[in-house]
Structures are given as C-alpha cells and as structure tokens.
Design a protein around this motif. Sequence first.
Motif, PDB file in Angstrom:
ATOM      1  N   LEU A  37       3.558 -15.009   4.431  1.00 56.40           N
ATOM      2  CA  LEU A  37       3.460 -13.720   5.057  1.00 56.40           C
ATOM      3  C   LEU A  37       3.183 -13.817   6.467  1.00 56.40           C
ATOM      4  CD1 LEU A  37       1.362 -11.909   2.032  1.00 56.40           C
ATOM      5  CD2 LEU A  37       3.719 -11.653   2.834  1.00 56.40           C
ATOM      6  N   GLU A  38       2.414 -14.800   6.884  1.00 56.43           N
ATOM      7  CA  GLU A  38       1.869 -14.920   8.351  1.00 56.43           C
ATOM      8  C   GLU A  38       2.910 -15.243   9.062  1.00 56.43           C
ATOM      9  OE1 GLU A  38      -1.454 -17.364   9.060  1.00 56.43           O
ATOM     10  OE2 GLU A  38      -2.808 -16.378   7.375  1.00 56.43           O
ATOM     11  N   ALA A  41       4.977 -12.150   9.566  1.00 55.17           N
ATOM     12  CA  ALA A  41       4.275 -11.335  10.523  1.00 55.17           C
ATOM     13  C   ALA A  41       4.561 -11.558  11.914  1.00 55.17           C
ATOM     14  CB  ALA A  41       2.874 -11.360  10.444  1.00 55.17           C
ATOM     15  N   GLN A 189      -4.837  -9.661   5.048  1.00 48.14           N
ATOM     16  CA  GLN A 189      -4.113  -8.454   5.691  1.00 48.14           C
ATOM     17  C   GLN A 189      -4.198  -8.385   7.125  1.00 48.14           C
ATOM     18  OE1 GLN A 189      -1.596  -6.616   4.120  1.00 48.14           O
ATOM     19  NE2 GLN A 189      -1.018  -6.536   6.194  1.00 48.14           N
ATOM     20  N   ILE A 192      -2.461 -11.042   9.125  1.00 48.18           N
ATOM     21  CA  ILE A 192      -1.098 -10.597   9.286  1.00 48.18           C
ATOM     22  C   ILE A 192      -0.819  -9.582  10.250  1.00 48.18           C
ATOM     23  CG2 ILE A 192       0.763  -9.299   8.134  1.00 48.18           C
ATOM     24  CD1 ILE A 192      -0.399 -10.626   5.507  1.00 48.18           C
TER      25      ILE A 192
END
Length: 265
Positions: A37-38, A41, A189, A192
């Motif tokens: 997810l990072e 992003a 979150q 991110i």
Amino acid sequence: MKVYISADIEGVTGVTHWDETEKTRADHKEFAHQVTLEVKAACEGTIKGGADEIWIKDAHDSGRNIDHNLLPKNTKLIRGWSGHIFSMVQELDETFDAAIFVGYHSSGGTNTNPLSHTMNTQADYIKLNGEIISEFLIHAYIASYLKVPVVFLSGDLGICDEAKRINEHIMTIPVKEGIGNSTINIHPQLAIDLIKNGVEKSLKRNLYLCNIELPEEFELEVRYREHAIAYRRSSYPNVEQIGPKTIRFTSKDYMEVLKAIEFLV
C-alpha cells in the motif's frame, strides 16, 4: 517521465520485529500488505507528479513481498535478486528522471530503529569515509553515479534525518520512530496519504536540486560481529585487516566500492 522506486520493509509504519519482515512467518502477511500500500501510494503520487513509466524493485529479503495486482498498470515490478551489484536498485540507469525510496530504515550501528542494519546483520556497521552508512546511502550513491536525482524517501525518523543531512532538498516522510526495542508509528492510512502527497510534490520541483555529490575517493570500513568473518574477508583484493573484527578497502571508483560491498558484507 520515467521514475524508479526501491522499496524495503523495515521502515514501513508498524514494522517492529523481525518476524514481521520474514516471508515464512505468519506476521509477515500484514506488513507485506502495508508495504504494498505504501508503494501503491508512491506510484499514485508519481503519476500525479507527471510520470508515465514506473519501475519498482521489491528490495526486501526474498524480493517477493509486494502484490503487483494492487499497483497501477503502468508499473514494472522487479522481484527476486539477479546478483547484480546494484542490488536494491537493480535496473536503474541513466534513462530514469528520478529515484524514490520507500520503507527504508536506519543503518547498522545506530539506535533509531530496533531493526537497524546495513545489507545484513553480520556486520556491526559499515563506514564510508569515516561515517556510518545506510542501505539508502549506498543505493542513493548509485543514483548519483548515474546522474539520477533522489527526490523522495520514506521510512523511520533516523533514516529521514540522514537523508536531510545529505541533501536538504530530498523530500522525506518519517512514518515511525524507534525507541530501544520499540517503535512509535503513525496511522497506516496517514502514512499512505503523506507518501502519496509527498511524492507528488517532490516531482513537481526542480529535480536537480536533489542531486547528491559523490566523494572523489572512498574508504570503506566494515566491522563484523565475529572476528573469524573479518579474517576470512581480509583475503579480498586490496583489503587490509585493521582490527580483530574490522577490515578496510579504498578506491577512487564507486563501482569498485560496490563490488567490494557485494563480497565483503
């Protein structure tokens, strides 16, 4: 615009214990998802920053941590290890406009991440020209050698502080701080969101302000945890053993330093 992203895991928010970094451990799945997810992003920020081609190196452990299905379609993901001396920035070359580092961590010999190390855990520290160096700096110097500006770094506070000392124009996003054997982490979150926005901003500036100047000559020093390793490594060409656990190698060519690191660490 063509952008290169190198991703590690020990600097990802939440990661605190070795079990969370190893593919064979049950804890790994959660944090492999977070590093994905990072990286996602960072890719989204890169696209907003003007990139149309993105290459990513999965640069942790097995090189098989990132779920490519969750990344944008204009990405190429390098998995596994070729054995090339560029290691965590395999396939980086002069055709890239910028380099980005995600999930990076503090160097061996520092106390700003419970998982601090440089390349592996058999060395207490690696020094270059008398200063302890990180995996980030080793690979940022490769980008510098290729004239590719290093525009962004996310990871623990210690590595972000190091990047700012190297070049204050590098955009840094600290997502965690190491205290002893613990970490203080921002919300996943939020990490991110900050990475996405930070990458976009980093690519909309004068990229060449982020160039890193290479030293004219290099003195590599490695201190191992065991004296027998130092003795064995002292057989490498032009290496001098300067202590029971410490060796030294000098060169004016950074590519020779990289070759030495490949075989000495």
